[in-house]
Design a protein around this motif. Structure first.
Motif, PDB file in Angstrom:
ATOM      1  N   THR A 133       1.071  -0.562   0.104  1.00 32.34           N
ATOM      2  CA  THR A 133      -0.060   0.006  -0.175  1.00 32.34           C
ATOM      3  C   THR A 133       0.649   1.138   0.060  1.00 32.34           C
ATOM      4  O   THR A 133       0.707   1.864  -0.749  1.00 32.34           O
ATOM      5  N   GLN A 134       2.057   1.040   0.513  1.00 31.41           N
ATOM      6  CA  GLN A 134       2.747   1.828   1.028  1.00 31.41           C
ATOM      7  C   GLN A 134       3.347   2.783  -0.734  1.00 31.41           C
ATOM      8  O   GLN A 134       3.438   3.995  -1.428  1.00 31.41           O
ATOM      9  N   THR A 138       0.255   5.607  -1.142  1.00 27.69           N
ATOM     10  CA  THR A 138       0.425   6.227   0.147  1.00 27.69           C
ATOM     11  C   THR A 138       1.481   7.599  -1.167  1.00 27.69           C
ATOM     12  O   THR A 138       1.630   8.116  -0.640  1.00 27.69           O
ATOM     13  N   SER A 139       2.302   6.650  -1.550  1.00 26.95           N
ATOM     14  CA  SER A 139       3.706   7.585  -2.616  1.00 26.95           C
ATOM     15  C   SER A 139       2.849   8.548  -4.275  1.00 26.95           C
ATOM     16  O   SER A 139       3.305   9.044  -4.137  1.00 26.95           O
ATOM     17  N   SER A 141       0.466  10.505  -5.806  1.00 29.99           N
ATOM     18  CA  SER A 141      -0.164  11.893  -4.576  1.00 29.99           C
ATOM     19  C   SER A 141      -1.697  11.912  -4.749  1.00 29.99           C
ATOM     20  O   SER A 141      -3.095  13.103  -4.538  1.00 29.99           O
TER      21      SER A 141
END
Length: 173
Positions: A133-134, A138-139, A141
């Motif tokens: 998920t990161q 998340t990374s 935008s």
């Protein structure tokens, strides 16, 4: 693809071959020919034509995730809804291009209405899912919302597309 897809015709033998290959692509040409009542050379020629037309996209082995989990440890499947802030074609294409490159993303669907994408992802365990998920969400935008459903049981999974068996067999552009 050598043939113009607008001019293709599928007959009952083509459909029987496609259906049989969807069930078991490892069957020998002779066994397949016997099953659909054609000669082995005819069977081979028809399958070659179906491949050239692009109707047979791939022949793969499907692994048993339950057995694999017992052998290698845990496995985690998740269905993930992703909504983007901006839904222009460039933004949708960019997100799609980023996620489909990741081998843990097994399926990626653009959907409407609701979220912009639904993904089926596989992770070895929860820390692996969080790392995924990161990397994927998340990374980025442009990701506004992610909603994840963790699979607790898979009652059905098939890759086979149901094919007509009756008189409505031909397709002309």
């Amino acid at each position: 693809m050598n043939e113009n897809l607008n001019d293709f015709t599928l007959d009952i033998i083509d459909l029987q071959l496609l259906d049989a290959l969807q069930k078991d692509a490892s069957v020998s040409n002779h066994a397949l020919a016997d099953k659909v009542h054609v000669s082995p050379p005819t069977c081979l020629r028809r399958i070659k034509r179906l491949r050239e037309m692009g109707l047979i996209a791939a022949e793969v082995a499907l692994l048993s995730h339950d057995v694999l989990a017992k052998v290698q440890g845990f496995g985690l499947f998740a269905l993930v809804e992703v909504s983007l802030d901006r839904q222009g074609s460039e933004e949708l294409d960019a997100f799609e291009a980023a996620v489909v490159q990741n081998d843990q993303v097994q399926q990626c669907w653009r959907v409407s209405p609701g979220p912009d994408f639904v993904l089926v992802v596989y992770a070895h365990d929860m820390p692996g899912y969080l790392a995924l998920t990161q990397k994927l969400f998340t990374s980025q935008s442009n990701v506004r919302n992610v909603k994840t459903y963790f699979a607790t049981k898979r009652s059905k999974f098939i890759t086979r597309i149901p094919l007509p068996k009756g008189p409505h067999l031909s397709h002309h552009g």
